[in-house]
Design a protein around this motif. Structure first.
Motif, mmCIF file in Angstrom:
data_model
loop_
_atom_site.group_PDB
_atom_site.id
_atom_site.type_symbol
_atom_site.label_atom_id
_atom_site.label_comp_id
_atom_site.label_asym_id
_atom_site.label_seq_id
_atom_site.Cartn_x
_atom_site.Cartn_y
_atom_site.Cartn_z
ATOM 1 N N LYS A 140 -12.422 38.866 -57.690
ATOM 2 C CA LYS A 140 -13.313 39.829 -58.338
ATOM 3 C C LYS A 140 -14.123 40.627 -57.334
ATOM 4 N N GLU A 141 -14.401 40.034 -56.158
ATOM 5 C CA GLU A 141 -15.212 40.736 -55.168
ATOM 6 C C GLU A 141 -14.559 42.027 -54.685
ATOM 7 N N THR A 142 -13.228 42.089 -54.760
ATOM 8 C CA THR A 142 -12.512 43.305 -54.375
ATOM 9 C C THR A 142 -12.909 44.477 -55.267
ATOM 10 N N LEU A 143 -12.935 44.244 -56.572
ATOM 11 C CA LEU A 143 -13.315 45.309 -57.500
ATOM 12 C C LEU A 143 -14.808 45.591 -57.449
ATOM 13 N N VAL A 144 -15.604 44.570 -57.193
ATOM 14 C CA VAL A 144 -17.050 44.781 -57.078
ATOM 15 C C VAL A 144 -17.360 45.631 -55.854
ATOM 16 N N THR A 145 -16.750 45.292 -54.737
ATOM 17 C CA THR A 145 -17.031 45.961 -53.466
ATOM 18 C C THR A 145 -16.505 47.389 -53.431
ATOM 19 N N ALA A 146 -15.333 47.605 -53.977
ATOM 20 C CA ALA A 146 -14.684 48.925 -53.853
ATOM 21 C C ALA A 146 -13.833 49.228 -55.075
ATOM 22 N N GLY A 147 -14.427 49.092 -56.242
ATOM 23 C CA GLY A 147 -13.668 49.284 -57.479
ATOM 24 C C GLY A 147 -13.042 50.656 -57.590
ATOM 25 N N HIS A 148 -13.750 51.693 -57.136
ATOM 26 C CA HIS A 148 -13.207 53.044 -57.248
ATOM 27 C C HIS A 148 -11.977 53.222 -56.370
ATOM 28 N N ILE A 170 -3.403 43.126 -63.300
ATOM 29 C CA ILE A 170 -3.397 42.176 -64.412
ATOM 30 C C ILE A 170 -4.461 41.118 -64.142
ATOM 31 N N PRO A 171 -5.475 41.015 -64.996
ATOM 32 C CA PRO A 171 -6.583 40.100 -64.699
ATOM 33 C C PRO A 171 -6.195 38.633 -64.808
ATOM 34 N N VAL A 172 -6.756 37.839 -63.898
ATOM 35 C CA VAL A 172 -6.562 36.388 -63.902
ATOM 36 C C VAL A 172 -7.817 35.655 -64.356
ATOM 37 N N ASP A 173 -9.002 36.196 -64.046
ATOM 38 C CA ASP A 173 -10.219 35.568 -64.573
ATOM 39 C C ASP A 173 -10.057 35.339 -66.069
ATOM 40 N N SER A 174 -10.507 34.188 -66.557
ATOM 41 C CA SER A 174 -10.289 33.858 -67.967
ATOM 42 C C SER A 174 -10.925 34.887 -68.889
ATOM 43 N N GLU A 175 -12.100 35.405 -68.501
ATOM 44 C CA GLU A 175 -12.798 36.373 -69.346
ATOM 45 C C GLU A 175 -12.034 37.697 -69.427
ATOM 46 N N HIS A 176 -11.554 38.168 -68.296
ATOM 47 C CA HIS A 176 -10.858 39.455 -68.292
ATOM 48 C C HIS A 176 -9.461 39.331 -68.881
ATOM 49 N N SER A 177 -8.847 38.185 -68.692
ATOM 50 C CA SER A 177 -7.567 37.937 -69.352
ATOM 51 C C SER A 177 -7.748 37.947 -70.866
ATOM 52 N N ALA A 189 -15.163 44.138 -65.069
ATOM 53 C CA ALA A 189 -14.730 44.623 -66.383
ATOM 54 C C ALA A 189 -14.878 46.141 -66.478
ATOM 55 N N HIS A 190 -15.947 46.661 -65.907
ATOM 56 C CA HIS A 190 -16.151 48.112 -65.892
ATOM 57 C C HIS A 190 -14.963 48.822 -65.253
ATOM 58 N N TRP A 191 -14.480 48.297 -64.131
ATOM 59 C CA TRP A 191 -13.380 48.948 -63.422
ATOM 60 C C TRP A 191 -12.029 48.672 -64.080
ATOM 61 N N LEU A 192 -11.837 47.465 -64.566
ATOM 62 C CA LEU A 192 -10.544 47.133 -65.165
ATOM 63 C C LEU A 192 -10.294 47.870 -66.474
ATOM 64 N N PHE A 193 -11.355 48.034 -67.280
ATOM 65 C CA PHE A 193 -11.168 48.541 -68.639
ATOM 66 C C PHE A 193 -11.801 49.913 -68.877
ATOM 67 N N GLY A 194 -12.460 50.472 -67.858
ATOM 68 C CA GLY A 194 -12.935 51.843 -67.946
ATOM 69 C C GLY A 194 -14.071 52.076 -68.915
ATOM 70 N N LEU A 195 -14.925 51.072 -69.123
ATOM 71 C CA LEU A 195 -16.049 51.219 -70.041
ATOM 72 C C LEU A 195 -17.365 51.261 -69.269
ATOM 73 N N ALA A 249 -0.730 36.106 -66.497
ATOM 74 C CA ALA A 249 -0.675 37.193 -65.522
ATOM 75 C C ALA A 249 0.677 37.241 -64.819
ATOM 76 N N LEU A 250 1.259 36.072 -64.552
ATOM 77 C CA LEU A 250 2.563 36.018 -63.892
ATOM 78 C C LEU A 250 3.705 36.393 -64.830
ATOM 79 N N SER A 251 3.596 35.995 -66.087
ATOM 80 C CA SER A 251 4.710 36.190 -67.021
ATOM 81 C C SER A 251 4.618 37.488 -67.810
#
Length: 380
Positions: free
Chosen positions: A121-129, A143-150, A221-227, A269-271
């Motif tokens: 998640k730190e990747t999207l936090v640090t440089a989501g754009h 494809i999100p792996v965190d349980s919440e984003h999945s 979530a902001h970066w993954l889902f555009g809200l 996420a894998l399947s």
């Protein structure tokens, strides 16, 4: 057969990813992996899964592996992370490492056209754009792996953004959810690492106790889902059975439920887009639980959540500072060099002392990250 590239094979996400490969050997194979310093476990994983390429953190460990496995390609350091991430033979890359060190290899994997099962998640936090722009340009799926984003990913199921009213991210509340702020004075590392629901790595478990983990997930979530951030809420949910929800404009709420087991979102996420069986795993029997418990998020109690919302809304380099200061503070707490509430103090000082830079380049992000870590370390 999907060939998997795995960043962080010896960590919590990594070992559980290997559980999925072990469960479905007809579907998945390990092509390449990275690891830190747990050389004994690395040896076991090489023997069991026979990857073609392995990268480790230290030169000495890399030399030892080259000697022991002469037919194995071994590399090391950040260059090794990048090489594994972009490895030509892989079909999907699982980013299971913790921290902003995952940024460069994630961007390298995207540039190589690899779908990303993103747990870092730190990747999207640090440089989501940068990450989302690169993924869009290359046509690469995140494809999100965190349980919440999945859970959100599954609950959305192709619905258009304009149909979404809000995302409801659930949070366990961490190890100290039943304590008031006054009771947090003097809590120990051992106490903080006793998460009530999940088995995770030390850094993520401490982030859960401060609720910074959830703050990072809101930015993710902001970066993954555009809200926008005013459409992303957090709800305390003690049992971690409802992993997150989506409320639509017609007031329908779609939730994803399951036992607290990270292998479920990893496998999905894998399947994806297929669903594979997990026949031996525990079913969710709601009658055994009887009740599910929820409470409203208190930003005064969980100040790291407040910091995360503020940094996310400010944008630019502010989330970079948030994450870098948090990583320094959590590492210091785990080493006994900082008290638990000191984590908040270090983060707040870093944020208030930083002059925001809008739309930063990768080089700017790296420079701000390094400077924040330097200042935060001096502030301990």
């Amino acid at each position: 057969m999907k060939q998997v590239g795995l960043l962080g094979a010896t960590g919590s996400i990594g070992t559980q990813t290997l559980d999925i490969i072990r469960l479905h050997p007809e579907r998945f194979s390990l092509a390449a992996m990275t690891a830190g310093k747990n050389l004994e476990l690395v040896r076991e994983q090489i023997k069991e899964f026979s990857p073609n390429l392995v990268s480790v953190q230290d030169t000495q460990d890399a030399q030892a592996l080259r000697s022991e496995f002469p037919n194995l390609e071994v590399t090391e350091g950040l260059e090794g992370l990048v090489e594994v991430a972009a490895y030509a033979a892989t079909d999907v890359v699982v980013t299971g490492i913790t921290g902003s060190i995952g940024l460069e290899p994630t961007l390298a994997a995207i540039e190589a056209g690899k779908p990303i099962a993103i747990a870092n998640k730190e990747t999207l936090v640090t440089a989501g754009h940068l990450v989302t722009e690169a993924a869009k340009k290359q046509g690469v799926a995140l494809i999100p792996v965190d349980s919440e984003h999945s859970a959100i990913f599954q609950a959305l199921n192709g619905e258009p953004v304009e149909a979404i009213d809000r995302l409801i991210v659930t949070a366990s509340g961490g190890s100290f959810r039943d304590k008031g702020r006054a009771e947090l004075e003097g809590v120990t590392v051992e106490q903080a690492l006793r998460h009530p629901n999940w088995s995770m790595g030390a850094k993520v478990t401490i982030d859960s106790a401060t609720m910074m983990n959830k703050g990072l997930e809101v930015i993710e979530a902001h970066w993954l889902f555009g809200l926008s951030y005013d459409k992303i809420d957090v709800l305390i949910h003690d049992e971690s059975i409802i992993h997150s929800m989506v409320e639509y404009v017609d007031r329908s709420v779609i939730a994803q439920l399951g036992t607290p087991d990270m292998r479920v979102p990893i496998q999905y996420a894998l399947s994806y887009p297929a669903r594979l069986e997990r026949p031996e795993e525990e079913r969710l029997h709601l009658w055994e639980l009887g009740k599910l418990h929820f409470s409203k998020l208190d930003l005064e109690r969980y100040r790291c959540m407040e910091f995360a919302y503020e940094a996310g809304k400010a944008g630019g380099t502010m989330p970079t500072v948030l994450n870098a200061a948090n990583e320094v503070a959590v590492a210091a707490f785990l080493k006994g060099k900082l008290d638990f509430l000191g984590i908040e103090r270090v983060i707040e000082q870093a944020l208030t002392g930083h002059e925001r830079i809008g739309q930063p380049s990768l080089e700017t992000i790296q420079a701000v990250d390094a400077e924040t870590r330097r200042k935060a370390t001096l502030a301990l």
